[in-house]
Scaffold this motif. Structure first.
Motif, short mmCIF file in Angstrom:
data_model
loop_
_atom_site.label_atom_id
_atom_site.label_comp_id
_atom_site.label_asym_id
_atom_site.label_seq_id
_atom_site.Cartn_x
_atom_site.Cartn_y
_atom_site.Cartn_z
N GLU A 1 0.84 -1.20 0.00
CA GLU A 1 0.00 0.00 0.00
C GLU A 1 0.88 1.24 0.00
O GLU A 1 2.10 1.16 -0.04
N HIS A 2 0.23 2.40 0.06
CA HIS A 2 0.97 3.65 0.11
C HIS A 2 1.83 3.70 1.38
O HIS A 2 1.44 3.17 2.43
N ASP A 3 2.98 4.33 1.27
CA ASP A 3 3.89 4.48 2.40
C ASP A 3 4.37 5.93 2.43
O ASP A 3 5.30 6.29 1.72
N GLY A 4 3.68 6.75 3.21
CA GLY A 4 4.01 8.17 3.22
C GLY A 4 3.68 8.79 1.88
O GLY A 4 2.56 8.68 1.39
N ASP A 5 4.68 9.40 1.25
CA ASP A 5 4.49 10.01 -0.06
C ASP A 5 4.58 8.99 -1.20
O ASP A 5 4.33 9.33 -2.36
N LEU A 6 4.95 7.76 -0.88
CA LEU A 6 5.13 6.74 -1.91
C LEU A 6 3.81 6.03 -2.21
O LEU A 6 2.97 5.86 -1.34
N CYS A 7 3.67 5.59 -3.46
CA CYS A 7 2.49 4.86 -3.88
C CYS A 7 2.71 3.35 -3.73
O CYS A 7 3.82 2.90 -3.45
N SER A 8 1.67 2.59 -3.96
CA SER A 8 1.78 1.13 -3.92
C SER A 8 2.76 0.64 -4.98
O SER A 8 3.45 -0.37 -4.79
N PHE A 9 2.83 1.34 -6.10
CA PHE A 9 3.79 1.00 -7.16
C PHE A 9 5.21 1.06 -6.62
O PHE A 9 6.02 0.16 -6.87
N ASP A 10 5.50 2.11 -5.84
CA ASP A 10 6.83 2.23 -5.21
C ASP A 10 7.07 1.08 -4.25
O ASP A 10 8.18 0.52 -4.19
#
Length: 269
Positions: free
Chosen positions: A176-185
């Motif tokens: 899932e999202h991690d802070g400003d990062l997306c699930s893709f990241d």
């Protein structure tokens, strides 16, 4: 080299242009250690059993077999498949040659073991950007046979558990999202995908998905196209199908035409 082998350079170009290619890592089990790297989209199979696990493969697509060095192991599997009429080729230099050429590799993850069958992934309904980018990444670089399901947000994790699958891009999911990062990241990090082109693409996805068009000049365009796809698509799977060529094109452009611009002007008197 003839048509029995394929070079790392040739295979890399085919993958960048989304040509239908199936890659199977046929290294002997003892040659694969916890830190071993794999070619993008490859699955591990026993080389001696090639005729058993190849039954559902298309004879129209290229099949590439790689072992450690491109010697007898991959050549045995290639010979077996070619005898049955498959368009099979052995990777010259094997995975070692691929790594020495500085080409992208994938790490191992408990979420999708390379020697397992098709993986199952579950996410929220009405995908647009990140929830199409993630299936694209999984299908192209992790598991070409992966199966995707869409469900109401509150049931995603329960459904994933019941199907022995992986929940993604929903609160509480492994991916899932991690802070400003997306699930893709997060996926890139989970599978240790060391591809600089995917890192560039991640900025575009992040910009489009989080309203940060300043992150990449392509972000606004991706947002517009994917919102359009979400309207044109007749179902969530249809939206995903329409979105894959968009990400294929972005990846190809970043990898093969990153510096190309379009500056044509009409002729004037």
């Amino acid at each position: 080299m003839g048509d029995f082998f394929i070079s790392a350079e040739d295979l890399s170009h085919r993958l960048a242009t989304a040509e239908p290619v199936r890659i199977f890592d046929v290294r002997r089990p003892q040659a694969i250690e916890p830190g071993s790297r794999f070619l993008p989209g490859s699955r591990w199979r026993n080389h001696i059993e090639a005729l058993d696990w190849s039954g559902n493969l298309s004879r129209d697509n290229l099949i590439v077999l790689n072992c450690m060095h491109g010697h007898n192991v991959s050549q045995i599997a290639t010979a077996l498949l070619r005898q049955r009429g498959y368009n099979a080729r052995a990777l010259a230099g094997g995975v070692d040659g691929w790594i020495e050429a500085g080409l992208p590799t994938v790490g191992q993850s408990r979420l999708c073991p390379v020697d397992a069958g098709p993986s199952t992934w579950v996410t929220r309904m009405e995908p647009k950007i990140d929830r199409v980018a993630c299936p694209w990444l999984i299908s192209r670089f992790v598991d070409p046979d992966a199966v995707f399901h869409f469900a109401e947000a509150e049931w995603v994790i329960d459904i994933a558990d019941e199907l022995s699958g992986v929940a993604f891009d929903t609160p509480g999911a492994v991916i899932e999202h991690d802070g400003d990062l997306c699930s893709f990241d997060t996926l890139l990090r989970e599978f240790d995908l060391n591809d600089p082109v995917l890192a560039q693409l991640a900025s575009i996805v992040r910009g489009a998905d989080t309203g940060r068009n300043d992150l990449a000049p392509e972000a606004a365009g991706l947002l517009a196209v994917m919102l359009g796809n979400s309207i044109v698509g007749k179902s969530d799977h249809d939206v995903m199908r329409l979105g894959f060529p968009v990400y294929d094109a972005l990846y190809a452009r970043l990898k093969l035409a990153g510096s190309e611009t379009h500056g044509w002007q009409p002729m004037t008197d």
